[in-house]
Design a protein around this motif. Sequence first.
Motif, PDB file in Angstrom:
ATOM      1  N   ARG A 164      -4.179   9.052  -2.219  1.00 33.90           N
ATOM      2  CA  ARG A 164      -4.574   7.722  -1.749  1.00 33.90           C
ATOM      3  C   ARG A 164      -6.103   7.616  -1.605  1.00 33.90           C
ATOM      4  N   ASP A 166       0.836  -1.198   0.000  1.00 32.86           N
ATOM      5  CA  ASP A 166       0.000   0.000   0.000  1.00 32.86           C
ATOM      6  C   ASP A 166       0.875   1.254   0.000  1.00 32.86           C
ATOM      7  N   PHE A 206       2.758   9.107   2.763  1.00 27.89           N
ATOM      8  CA  PHE A 206       1.729   8.051   2.809  1.00 27.89           C
ATOM      9  C   PHE A 206       0.680   8.351   3.879  1.00 27.89           C
ATOM     10  N   THR A 210       1.014   4.168  -2.825  1.00 28.84           N
ATOM     11  CA  THR A 210       0.658   5.542  -2.478  1.00 28.84           C
ATOM     12  C   THR A 210       1.732   6.535  -2.896  1.00 28.84           C
TER      13      THR A 210
END
Length: 348
Positions: A169, A155, A320, A159
């Motif tokens: 995101r 993830d 992130f 991102t």
Amino acid sequence: MHADWMRRATSVCVALLVLAAVALPGAAHAKDTPETPELTLAVGGLPGLYYLPVLAAQQLGYFKEEGLDVTLEDFAGGSKALEAVVGGSAEVGAGAFEHTLFMQEKGQHYRAFVLMGRAPQIVVAVLKSKADQLKTLADFKGAKVGVSAPGSSTDLVLTVALRKAGVQRNEISAIGVGSGATVMAAVSGGRIDALSNVDPMMTKLTRSGAIKVLIDTRTVKGTQDVFGGTMPAATLYASDEFIQKNPKTTQALANAIVHANRWLQTASDADLLKMVPPAYLLNDSALYVEAFHNVRDAYSPDGLMPADGPATSLRALASFDSRLDAKKIDLNATYTNDFAQKAAAQFK
């Protein structure tokens, strides 16, 4: 006569002590016995090549050589493995370095003590059926993207790459699909439009023509292109409390992983296939070997955290997770090279 008897008795005692020392060489190394020989290691997706050093250390007996009885507990992604460590069901975690930064932000102190990967080994790709609509990452707004588990390193890489392309995101839907056979089900079932995941699955999907690769961090160069520096990936980490109470156990774990990393630098294809359990080969040993060669550059040769690695990771994590205040993070408290340096000296 009494003095003569005493001299003989003393000689016999000395001889017995010498014999005991010869017969029990391990006695000299008793100080190195791990404080916690039986422990659970939480892993964020054992079938993935990302965690191959852990698998190799277990399969080749390197943990046992260090006096450890390690139970590997497998999870769908690194964030799930972290939960197990924080919750106390595992003493040590195998996962991405950035977990230590994330936990420090929450006021909990975890430290990486041996580096397994110097590149994330993560590939971002689009399904071939969606390739006309999703030509670049800039087209991902509204897309359903499979990751191993939300919040995991798959993830994170997704991102960071999306941000560089101008996509936030919250403009995509991240869907947890694991990192093994469950990925295939998500792809074939049409649950996702794109995918951020690890090998061997990504090599399998590329070979079958199911996906088109857009971002590739399986090599050091590809990683630098995305992150602008060395991005530390898989590590072993534990709480500061565990490391302080169990320095010999921590050293034993570092020794086993560095030993495994060294083995991976020179292992032949035949050696690799002999070591890996058949269930992880996806019924295609040639594919697994190809995937291994795709990521071999990513394994750390010495277990040491590179000088620029923590700062690169912090930049990535700050982009992130907007809740992370990079200025409040003490990078020196998130890792140590002390154990890896000692381990690397043993396996030259």
